[in-house]
Design an enzyme around this catalytic site. Structure first.
Site, PDB file in Angstrom:
ATOM      1  N   GLU A  33     123.369 -20.549  74.266  1.00 14.10           N
ATOM      2  CA  GLU A  33     122.396 -21.169  75.339  1.00 14.10           C
ATOM      3  C   GLU A  33     123.177 -22.603  75.975  1.00 14.10           C
ATOM      4  O   GLU A  33     123.465 -23.547  74.994  1.00 14.10           O
ATOM      5  CB  GLU A  33     121.001 -21.609  74.795  1.00 14.10           C
ATOM      6  N   GLY A  34     123.406 -22.760  77.080  1.00 18.63           N
ATOM      7  CA  GLY A  34     124.114 -23.784  77.636  1.00 18.63           C
ATOM      8  C   GLY A  34     123.313 -25.064  78.275  1.00 18.63           C
ATOM      9  O   GLY A  34     123.716 -26.286  78.052  1.00 18.63           O
ATOM     10  N   LYS A  51     102.019 -23.685  84.119  1.00 14.26           N
ATOM     11  CA  LYS A  51     100.792 -23.512  83.697  1.00 14.26           C
ATOM     12  C   LYS A  51      99.911 -25.042  83.235  1.00 14.26           C
ATOM     13  O   LYS A  51      98.858 -25.031  83.248  1.00 14.26           O
ATOM     14  CB  LYS A  51     100.743 -22.615  82.318  1.00 14.26           C
ATOM     15  N   GLY A 178     104.255 -15.548  97.618  1.00  9.93           N
ATOM     16  CA  GLY A 178     104.387 -14.562  96.392  1.00  9.93           C
ATOM     17  C   GLY A 178     103.766 -15.298  95.439  1.00  9.93           C
ATOM     18  O   GLY A 178     102.925 -16.281  95.583  1.00  9.93           O
ATOM     19  N   ILE A 180     105.014 -17.410  92.876  1.00  8.64           N
ATOM     20  CA  ILE A 180     105.383 -18.897  92.545  1.00  8.64           C
ATOM     21  C   ILE A 180     104.731 -19.651  93.786  1.00  8.64           C
ATOM     22  O   ILE A 180     104.173 -20.818  93.642  1.00  8.64           O
ATOM     23  CB  ILE A 180     106.979 -18.914  92.873  1.00  8.64           C
ATOM     24  N   VAL A 233     110.831 -17.491 108.349  1.00 13.84           N
ATOM     25  CA  VAL A 233     111.347 -18.904 108.312  1.00 13.84           C
ATOM     26  C   VAL A 233     112.947 -18.673 108.537  1.00 13.84           C
ATOM     27  O   VAL A 233     113.591 -17.875 107.958  1.00 13.84           O
ATOM     28  CB  VAL A 233     111.232 -19.599 107.176  1.00 13.84           C
ATOM     29  N   HIS A 441      77.642  -9.615  74.818  1.00  8.29           N
ATOM     30  CA  HIS A 441      77.191 -10.347  75.935  1.00  8.29           C
ATOM     31  C   HIS A 441      76.967 -11.776  75.437  1.00  8.29           C
ATOM     32  O   HIS A 441      76.637 -11.989  74.262  1.00  8.29           O
ATOM     33  CB  HIS A 441      75.905  -9.473  76.159  1.00  8.29           C
TER      34      HIS A 441
HETATM   35  P1  NAI Z   1     107.764 -12.989  95.381  1.00 13.24           P
HETATM   36  O1  NAI Z   1     108.854 -11.991  95.618  1.00 13.24           O
HETATM   37  O2  NAI Z   1     106.774 -12.998  94.401  1.00 13.24           O
HETATM   38  O3  NAI Z   1     107.346 -13.531  96.826  1.00 13.24           O
HETATM   39  C1  NAI Z   1     108.296 -13.770  97.917  1.00 13.24           C
HETATM   40  C2  NAI Z   1     107.644 -13.839  98.940  1.00 13.24           C
HETATM   41  O4  NAI Z   1     108.441 -14.567 100.032  1.00 13.24           O
HETATM   42  C3  NAI Z   1     107.328 -12.667  99.737  1.00 13.24           C
HETATM   43  O5  NAI Z   1     105.896 -12.511  99.865  1.00 13.24           O
HETATM   44  C4  NAI Z   1     108.350 -12.493 100.726  1.00 13.24           C
HETATM   45  O6  NAI Z   1     107.623 -11.659 101.852  1.00 13.24           O
HETATM   46  C5  NAI Z   1     108.392 -13.901 101.224  1.00 13.24           C
HETATM   47  N1  NAI Z   1     109.415 -14.180 102.095  1.00 13.24           N
HETATM   48  C6  NAI Z   1     110.774 -13.936 101.855  1.00 13.24           C
HETATM   49  N2  NAI Z   1     111.509 -14.319 102.905  1.00 13.24           N
HETATM   50  C7  NAI Z   1     110.912 -14.808 103.797  1.00 13.24           C
HETATM   51  C8  NAI Z   1     111.019 -15.486 105.081  1.00 13.24           C
HETATM   52  N3  NAI Z   1     112.202 -15.978 105.701  1.00 13.24           N
HETATM   53  N4  NAI Z   1     109.791 -16.354 105.703  1.00 13.24           N
HETATM   54  C9  NAI Z   1     108.756 -16.193 105.112  1.00 13.24           C
HETATM   55  N5  NAI Z   1     108.420 -15.471 103.991  1.00 13.24           N
HETATM   56  C10 NAI Z   1     109.654 -14.939 103.376  1.00 13.24           C
HETATM   57  O7  NAI Z   1     108.923 -14.266  94.844  1.00 13.24           O
HETATM   58  P2  NAI Z   1     108.771 -15.599  94.290  1.00 13.24           P
HETATM   59  O8  NAI Z   1     107.133 -16.102  94.361  1.00 13.24           O
HETATM   60  O9  NAI Z   1     109.645 -16.520  94.677  1.00 13.24           O
HETATM   61  O10 NAI Z   1     108.592 -15.134  92.614  1.00 13.24           O
HETATM   62  C11 NAI Z   1     109.895 -14.582  92.344  1.00 13.24           C
HETATM   63  C12 NAI Z   1     109.792 -13.958  90.896  1.00 13.24           C
HETATM   64  O11 NAI Z   1     109.481 -14.705  89.727  1.00 13.24           O
HETATM   65  C13 NAI Z   1     108.810 -12.576  90.938  1.00 13.24           C
HETATM   66  O12 NAI Z   1     109.477 -11.577  90.631  1.00 13.24           O
HETATM   67  C14 NAI Z   1     107.642 -13.097  90.364  1.00 13.24           C
HETATM   68  O13 NAI Z   1     106.987 -11.975  89.897  1.00 13.24           O
HETATM   69  C15 NAI Z   1     108.243 -13.704  89.195  1.00 13.24           C
HETATM   70  N6  NAI Z   1     107.244 -14.839  88.870  1.00 13.24           N
HETATM   71  C16 NAI Z   1     106.061 -14.475  88.166  1.00 13.24           C
HETATM   72  C17 NAI Z   1     105.135 -15.350  87.715  1.00 13.24           C
HETATM   73  C18 NAI Z   1     103.913 -14.990  86.949  1.00 13.24           C
HETATM   74  O14 NAI Z   1     104.125 -13.735  86.271  1.00 13.24           O
HETATM   75  N7  NAI Z   1     103.012 -15.456  86.926  1.00 13.24           N
HETATM   76  C19 NAI Z   1     105.230 -16.825  88.133  1.00 13.24           C
HETATM   77  C20 NAI Z   1     106.199 -17.011  88.946  1.00 13.24           C
HETATM   78  C21 NAI Z   1     107.183 -16.258  89.179  1.00 13.24           C
END
Ligand code: NAI
Length: 462
Positions: A33-34, A51, A178, A180, A233, A441
């Site tokens: 691990e770096g 969280k 999404g 995040i 975007v 319950h």
């Molecule tokens: P995501 O893939 O969940 O969502 C990205 C979103 O950005 C999509 O809805 C997409 O359509 C949109 N998008 C892409 N390009 C765009 C543009 N030019 N303009 C507007 N919208 C655009 O990615 P996210 O949220 O960055 O998460 C990354 C990864 O990390 C995912 O695989 C996720 O499952 C994981 N993650 C999981 C968590 C959890 O399990 N609670 C928490 C945080 C991340």
């Protein structure tokens, strides 16, 4: 030159868990691990710190919106952002030090530095080459940033910068609805920011069950998040500390601009494999930059394995952990295995969103004959008492055999509730098996049972 049975590269949930299982199985194990601390993205700049902020900001929401209803009268709490940051840092420290302790306990060497693989059986860290029978790549992922956007982690941030902003922004634009974007967008909306989410698609959270997507967006709107849907975007620029986002509305092909103090780019993540020397080594990648493996996690180079976000599949800490355990067991000659059909996904907003198995849309597309059992938290006494009655449980079961095919929950503690369905699915249970299981319950879990009942004879409290 030190010699090991297994060297794991990367100490995130995939890597550190794999290293521990390897050591438990009797392998002489090291983990490279770096970064200054163990735990990878998840513990340092991902799951755990987000969280902590979600928990703190949810407490604020409860104090502002529900305390008075329960007869708890006080002044509106004041947010001390620095103290909240300190709390988050303490949570991170506690967790990363915990991994260090587990490494010592399991006699795992932490090789500090960034690794590369000059040849199968060799790992170079700094100027030292270590030999190892097996090498497991668990290097995770990094934010995937759109072209035309330069991240400065101040005004234009990834999830990493969003966790350590100097101050709570008055206006935040989130690119991508999404996981995040919605988790961190929720944090800042609760802390008082005006949060606007710009999403390419017409629905939030791609891949989720459509009914859940709609309910989720409705609830988030009620919480104050704004959405611009169907908008791509194109670029973000910064002038005098203000960011300008340029986007195109796809249906009408019209161009727009919006301004914010902070823009969070949450448009997905990509495998992090830089500097490993994979090309020279001859490790094959997919066209999306993921390391190709066979069902036993072996890459195209024998003796070199890969797991977690660096390979195909959902980018989830728990999926990486399971693969880390499976590969260790395979190396030990056991039957390590991950059931990819039963990997839960959770979004830690409030209410939480959790899912496992297939969505209704997937079942329709596959032409399967299914039935739906649904139960709203409105009919759950505990949820009503706790001001948490928004949402529902939806169970999908085979119309003929009653076998559970998927479950989708939006509601309180959804991320915990989903696991009884996961266990049921691992045992090939029918919805009736859940429905006939006694549930205490008053608990939120009764809503899961009621949804299972709704697949058959019918729910009671509806
Ligand atoms: P995501 O893939 O969940 O969502 C990205 C979103 O950005 C999509 O809805 C997409 O359509 C949109 N998008 C892409 N390009 C765009 C543009 N030019 N303009 C507007 N919208 C655009 O990615 P996210 O949220 O960055 O998460 C990354 C990864 O990390 C995912 O695989 C996720 O499952 C994981 N993650 C999981 C968590 C959890 O399990 N609670 C928490 C945080 C991340």
């Amino acid at each position: 030159m030190a010699s090991y049975d297994v060297i794991v590269i990367g100490s995130g949930p995939g890597g550190y868990v794999s290293a521990i299982r390897c050591a438990q199985l009797g392998f002489k194990t090291a983990c490279v691990e770096g970064s200054d601390t163990l735990g990878g993205t998840c513990l340092n700049v991902g799951c755990i710190p987000s969280k902590a902020l979600l928990h703190a900001s949810h407490q604020l929401h409860e104090a502002e919106h529900n305390f008075a209803k329960m007869g708890l009268i006080s002044d509106k709490p004041v947010v001390d952002w620095q103290k909240m940051q300190n709390y988050k840092t303490e949570v991170i420290d506690g967790n990363t030090k915990g991994i260090e302790f587990l490494f010592k306990k399991n006699k795992i060497d932490w090789l500090k530095g960034w690794a590369s693989i000059p040849a199968a059986g060799q790992v170079l860290v700094g100027d030292k080459t270590h030999s190892s029978k097996h090498i497991i790549i668990a290097t995770g992922s990094e934010p995937s940033v759109l072209p035309g956007i330069d991240i400065d982690e101040k005004n234009i941030v990834t999830s990493t910068g969003a966790l350590t902003l100097g101050e709570i922004p008055a206006k935040m634009i989130v690119i991508g609805a999404g996981v995040i974007g919605l988790e961190l967008g929720s944090v800042y909306a609760r802390l008082g920011s005006d949060v606007e989410v710009i999403e390419f698609l017409d629905e939030i959270t791609p891949g989720l069950d459509a009914e859940v997507q709609k309910a989720f967006q409705r609830i988030l709107k009620k919480q104050g998040l704004k959405f611009i849907m169907g908008a791509a975007v194109k670029s973000v620029t910064v002038k005098n500390g203000k960011a300008t986002v340029s986007y195109t509305k796809l249906k009408k092909d019209t161009k727009h601009q919006a301004q914010a103090d902070v823009v969070l780019v949450a448009t997905g993540r990509k495998p992090f494999v830089d500097g490993l020397g994979l090309e020279t080594l001859g490790v094959a990648l997919t066209d999306r930059g993921q390391i190709q493996t066979n069902a036993n996690y072996v890459t195209s180079v024998p003796g070199v394995y890969a797991i977690g976000d660096a390979i195909t599949g959902p980018m989830l800490a728990h999926k990486a952990e399971d693969e880390g355990i499976a590969v260790a067991e395979i190396l030990a000659g056991q039957a390590g295995h991950v059931n990819y059909g039963v990997i839960p996904g959770v979004i830690y907003t409030h209410p939480e969103v959790a899912s496992v198995g297939q969505t209704e849309e997937q079942l329709k597309a596959a032409g399967l004959n299914y039935k739906v059992g649904k139960f709203a938290f409105m009919g759950n006494g505990r949820a009503k008492a706790n001001f948490a009655a928004d949402g529902f449980v939806k169970i999908l079961a085979d119309a003929v055999t009653d076998r559970i095919l998927g479950a989708h929950i939006i509601g309180p503690m959804a991320g915990d509730l989903i696991h009884e369905v996961c266990v049921a699915m691992e045992f090939g249970a029918a919805a009736e098996d859940l429905a006939r299981t006694c549930h205490a319950h008053p608990t939120y879990s009764e809503a899961v049972r009621e949804a299972a009942l709704a697949c058959g004879v019918g729910a009671i409290h509806i």
